[in-house]
Design an enzyme around this catalytic site. Structure first.
Site, mmCIF file in Angstrom:
data_model
loop_
_atom_site.group_PDB
_atom_site.id
_atom_site.type_symbol
_atom_site.label_atom_id
_atom_site.label_comp_id
_atom_site.label_asym_id
_atom_site.label_seq_id
_atom_site.Cartn_x
_atom_site.Cartn_y
_atom_site.Cartn_z
ATOM 1 N N ASP A 52 0.824 -1.206 0.000
ATOM 2 C CA ASP A 52 0.000 0.000 0.000
ATOM 3 C C ASP A 52 0.859 1.257 0.000
ATOM 4 O OD1 ASP A 52 -2.235 -1.641 0.159
ATOM 5 O OD2 ASP A 52 -2.296 -1.558 2.348
ATOM 6 N N TYR A 110 6.129 -10.396 6.195
ATOM 7 C CA TYR A 110 6.079 -8.951 6.396
ATOM 8 C C TYR A 110 6.678 -8.625 7.762
ATOM 9 C CZ TYR A 110 3.028 -8.112 2.379
ATOM 10 O OH TYR A 110 2.522 -8.013 1.110
#
Length: 277
Positions: A52, A110
């Site tokens: 994002d 992540y």
């Protein structure tokens, strides 16, 4: 035609995410433009995953088809001279024709970084979320353990998710206090030992890294997990609340979506491939 894979790192601060979008300023736009300037070809990159706006990548894997005869060993240097300084091609590989960066990824990791020292780190502020009070790291670890395995992660997913199923599998999840980063609770002469003993018992300062490895992720999933864990660390929720929130399948039950700058796509794993640099 050749199939080429790139391992790319980037600072996502100034971009509207990885994937191309109308009028957007994205990582994919910059990579495809650099490839065009180098080879004269308009290619369509396939990424291992989306990031994002404001999110970074240590290891983003992309692939594309090209008819260019440029040797593999020249691509990285040539592309880096055509890319902005906040995007770097780390390595380039020739891969089998059927290789697809997203479809063939076995798992992805992540990392979300939280700085819970009193003051932010000026030189790392673009890559970590600053939380100025100590956190209950052990409580956060206990809550995080509830998420390992296959679950419906609706509670930890943005309502804007368009996926038909929110069932995902978390293979590993851990919290690590960065070595040498822990700050003494009693070092601040303004507050003093007694104040910290009363208010911060059982909590720690330092730079905390949250690692989550899964076979796939949903929109904002890691950031919502991180935001909820911070509330556990603050004592606003119990570790057991993490499992109760998961079972509720209701986004409103979870905590806030953590700020994007703390998140990085850390690693992408594939089966052994006949890679050739």
């Amino acid at each position: 035609m050749r199939n080429i894979a790139l391992v790319v790192s980037y600072d996502g601060t100034d971009y509207q995410g990885f994937q191309c979008q109308p009028g957007g300023h994205t990582i994919q736009d910059k990579l495809e433009a650099a490839i065009y300037h180098l080879s004269g070809e308009h290619v369509k990159l396939m990424g291992s995953g989306r990031t994002d706006a404001g999110v970074h990548a240590r290891c983003q894997v992309v692939n594309f088809l090209t008819s260019s005869s440029i040797p593999i060993e020249r691509w990285a240097i040539a592309l880096n001279t055509r890319l902005p300084g906040d995007i770097v091609v780390q390595s380039v590989y020739g891969v089998p024709d059927e290789f697809h960066a997203r479809h063939h990824a076995l798992n992805k990791t992540y990392r979300y970084t939280i700085n819970c020292n009193r003051t932010p780190d000026l030189f790392r502020r673009r890559y970590e979320f600053h939380h100025p009070t100590p956190l209950d790291i052990e409580g956060m670890k206990a809550g995080l353990a509830c998420l390992i395995g296959e679950h419906d992660f609706t509670s930890y997913t943005s309502p804007l998710s368009t996926k038909p199923s929110h069932v995902r599998t978390i293979l590993k999840a851990s919290l690590e206090l960065e070595s040498g980063s822990e700050e003494s609770l009693y070092a601040n002469p303004i507050y003093g030992r007694a104040w910290d003993e009363i208010h911060y018992v059982g909590k720690q300062r330092g730079v905390v890294h949250l690692y989550v490895t899964g076979t796939g992720f949903l929109y904002n999933m890691v950031r919502i997990i991180a935001g909820t864990l911070v509330q556990v660390g603050e004592g606003k929720r119990t570790p057991e609340d993490m499992a109760r929130i998961l079972a509720a399948r209701d986004r409103s039950k979870a905590g806030p979506t953590a700020m994007p700058q703390g998140l990085s796509l850390w690693e992408v794993v594939y089966e052994a491939l006949p890679l050739s640099e």
